[in-house]
Design an enzyme around this catalytic site. Structure first.
Site, PDB file in Angstrom:
ATOM      1  N   CYS A  97       0.834  -1.199   0.000  1.00  0.00           N
ATOM      2  CA  CYS A  97       0.000   0.000   0.000  1.00  0.00           C
ATOM      3  C   CYS A  97       0.872   1.253   0.000  1.00  0.00           C
ATOM      4  CB  CYS A  97      -1.008  -0.028   1.150  1.00  0.00           C
ATOM      5  SG  CYS A  97      -2.362   1.172   0.916  1.00  0.00           S
ATOM      6  N   HIS A 175      -3.686  -4.748   0.874  1.00  0.00           N
ATOM      7  CA  HIS A 175      -3.148  -5.082   2.192  1.00  0.00           C
ATOM      8  C   HIS A 175      -3.163  -6.595   2.427  1.00  0.00           C
ATOM      9  CE1 HIS A 175      -2.660  -1.093   4.004  1.00  0.00           C
ATOM     10  NE2 HIS A 175      -3.731  -0.740   3.302  1.00  0.00           N
ATOM     11  N   GLU A 177      -1.387  -8.129   4.425  1.00  0.00           N
ATOM     12  CA  GLU A 177      -1.051  -8.360   5.837  1.00  0.00           C
ATOM     13  C   GLU A 177      -2.254  -8.270   6.757  1.00  0.00           C
ATOM     14  OE1 GLU A 177      -1.272  -3.912   5.935  1.00  0.00           O
ATOM     15  OE2 GLU A 177      -1.065  -5.508   4.463  1.00  0.00           O
TER      16      GLU A 177
END
Length: 233
Positions: A97, A175, A177
């Site tokens: 990002c 994202h 994660e």
């Protein structure tokens, strides 16, 4: 194998990406650029380490824009310099990002406002599912990167480029994660108002991520495994 994970604030956690690196035996160190007590005044000094001391650098997301020099100018330029040095020395980078946008900007691309915000789970069109699968991937961004010279776009949607590779490095706009815990932190620290401003409900996003979390972790494992395999070629 040593990995430096750059969290630009105390809410941007390595999550599923960090967990997968640990699974592979990486020694993971986290650097938080803006400490919690300076979250509302993020123009702090940060001494970035020499990237040549690391085998992998992962710049994570951020609530700020790469272009927001007035708010983060004290550290964003030094970070771009560090990322450029890493790339020139062939140290792999995985930009996520804001981190993907910073990677693009550091290597001669740019960052601009996207035509609209993307928040929530979004599928992408991919040229290589072993590198970036079709998702859906969690998005929470207002800006987009424009590719640096020599980069190859490998995923996209109607809003923006979603992933690119350059050398041994990769930048993604989404994202991978994300976890339910991390999203809860974002929403509890101002993200709820941002979500509502886009006509969405924070409670619905939390319900969705709890349902999607296991499948999202599986997609992230494929992404990280593929990235690690390619960077060692």
């Amino acid at each position: 194998m040593r990995a430096l994970l750059i969290g630009h604030d105390h809410l941007s956690l390595p999550g599923a990406v960090g967990e997968r690196l640990v699974d592979h035996g990486w020694d993971v160190t986290e650097l938080v650029v803006v400490p919690a007590e300076r979250y509302l005044e993020p123009n702090v000094e940060c001494e970035f380490p020499d990237p040549l001391d690391w085998d992998l650098v992962v710049p994570l997301g951020s609530p700020w824009s790469v272009n927001d020099v007035e708010r983060i100018g004290a550290w964003v330029a030094p970070e771009l310099t560090m990322l450029r040095k890493a790339h020139e020395a062939d140290v792999p980078l995985l930009g996520i990002c804001f981190g993907g946008q910073a990677l693009a900007a550091a290597l001669g691309g740019s960052v601009e406002r996207a035509p609209r915000a993307e928040i929530g789970w979004v599928p992408v069109e991919t040229d290589d599912a072993s590198a970036v699968g079709p998702g859906p991937w969690f998005q929470f961004h207002y800006d987009r990167f424009l590719l640096p010279p020599g980069a190859v776009e490998i995923a996209r949607n109607e809003v923006c480029s979603q992933a690119f590779t350059i050398g041994r490095s990769m930048g993604v706009q989404f994202h991978p994660e994300i976890t339910a815990h991390e999203l809860e932190l974002w929403l509890g620290n101002g993200g709820d108002a941002e979500v509502r401003s886009q006509g969405l409900e924070p409670e619905v996003l939390m319900e969705e991520i709890r349902r999607e979390e296991a499948a999202a972790f599986a997609r992230t494992r494929v992404l990280v495994d593929g990235f690690l395999a390619r960077m060692t070629r």
